[in-house]
Design a protein around this motif. Structure first.
Motif, mmCIF file in Angstrom:
data_model
loop_
_atom_site.group_PDB
_atom_site.id
_atom_site.type_symbol
_atom_site.label_atom_id
_atom_site.label_comp_id
_atom_site.label_asym_id
_atom_site.label_seq_id
_atom_site.Cartn_x
_atom_site.Cartn_y
_atom_site.Cartn_z
ATOM 1 N N ALA A 227 0.830 -1.203 0.000
ATOM 2 C CA ALA A 227 0.000 0.000 0.000
ATOM 3 C C ALA A 227 0.868 1.257 0.000
ATOM 4 N N TYR A 228 1.947 1.237 0.777
ATOM 5 C CA TYR A 228 2.873 2.368 0.791
ATOM 6 C C TYR A 228 3.464 2.584 -0.603
ATOM 7 N N ARG B 6 1.071 4.316 -2.828
ATOM 8 C CA ARG B 6 0.980 5.750 -2.551
ATOM 9 C C ARG B 6 2.205 6.499 -3.056
ATOM 10 N N ALA B 7 3.349 5.798 -3.075
ATOM 11 C CA ALA B 7 4.593 6.430 -3.516
ATOM 12 C C ALA B 7 4.741 6.434 -5.028
#
Length: 341
Positions: A184-185, A188-189
């Motif tokens: 998920a990170y 987002r990145a």
């Protein structure tokens, strides 16, 4: 007249404020420290491990070091690794770093150092990735992360800042929830398509740049055939690969003597063979053009993690905080300053 330096405390918030968005500068600081080390202008004694009989997975490590001019600083990093923290929602590692004044030897600053440690580790990995990829004339297009904690996040940030982008990023963690959180990170990145793998083997097979950032205490990746497609492996956690894999790969270390201890994968390979002929060189050798890692073999970068890198980054942070006018000193920290009262 020689003056006793003031003593400063630099918080994690201040460290993060200095380092955020300055990944390229930190990589430059780390590269300069590697070059000073390669030129013999540093002192980097063995790390000292404090272990606990009732908690064999936990340890606290002291990394003393000295870096010559132009960095010109001495000190020690005191970093703990308590893997059980992860289950409680805390990072595994915590750290402080003490810098000592060159003229007097007096401690001059205490810095929160888990962020410094993560940043220098990631900067080292990014420097190795770009340097080794350029030397091989191979641009990695598929990255894979085994282990999805804070270090993996920092390594991804620094790889991106170094200009590496990927068509796909794979992730694997023994804890599926942690893998999902990292995925998920990455989304987002803006990392592009992200795939969660069920095991390390499938991730390695699908990646030409592999980042090993686990808390493994012994090898868990054993089959040299997994690297038959000749990936570049950033062996950040040092103990993931079997001696068979090490012996079948081109091995680049950050410091040979330091890597050959404490049960690292290169150390196990040395014990297996009775020699070090499997070591092809250091990152400094590659930076200097003395070693050219081949495209036709797997290349494994095994960085022990030198204290001189922590000190160089800490000095950069301290100078930036001081220049900003936000350095917090402790009045009266040194009290007994007269020999005879």
């Amino acid at each position: 007249m020689t003056q006793v330096p003031s003593f400063a405390v630099v918080s994690g918030q201040q460290v993060a404020g200095v380092l955020h968005g300055r990944e390229k500068q930190v990589v430059e600081v780390v590269e300069a420290a590697y070059r000073l080390h390669g030129e013999g202008r540093t002192v980097n004694p063995d790390s000292y491990f404090l272990r606990f009989p009732d908690r064999p997975s936990s340890r606290i490590i002291a990394l003393p070091a000295s870096v010559g001019a132009p960095v010109d600083v001495h000190g020690v990093k005191w970093i703990s690794s308590f893997p059980e923290n992860v289950a409680a929602g805390l990072p595994r590692a915590s750290a402080v770093l003490i810098l000592n004044d060159t003229a007097t030897g007096y401690p001059m600053a205490c810095l929160e150092s888990s962020i410094i440690s993560a940043a220098r580790t990631a900067a080292s990995a990014a420097l190795a990735a770009t340097t080794l990829a350029a030397a091989r004339a191979v641009t990695p297009r598929r990255a894979g992360f085994v282990g999805t904690g804070l270090i993996a996040r920092y390594v991804h940030t620094y790889l991106a800042a170094a200009g590496l982008s990927f068509d796909e990023v794979g992730v694997f963690d023994l804890d599926r929830g942690h893998a999902g959180g990292f995925a998920a990170y990455l989304g987002r990145a803006g990392a592009g398509p992200v795939r969660i793998h069920d095991d390390a083997a499938s991730l390695i097979a699908a990646s030409d740049l592999v980042v090993l950032a686990t808390v493994a205490g012994e090898p868990h990746i054993h089959d040299p055939g997994l690297l038959a497609h000749n990936p570049l492996v950033l062996h950040v956690s040092l103990r993931d690969l079997s001696p068979e894999i090490i012996l079948s790969s081109c091995n680049i270390l950050d410091d040979v003597e330091h890597c050959m201890k404490a049960g690292t994968s290169p150390h196990l390979a040395e014990q297996r063979t009775g020699g070090r002929s499997f070591v092809d060189g250091t990152l400094y050798d590659v930076l200097e053009g003395r070693v050219a890692p081949p495209a036709g073999r797997p290349v494994v970068f095994s960085p022990f993690g030198l204290g001189v890198l922590d000190l160089a980054v800490a000095r950069y942070v301290l100078d930036e905080v001081s220049a900003s006018g936000d350095l917090m000193t402790v009045p009266g920290f040194f009290h007994e300053l007269k020999r005879h009262g």
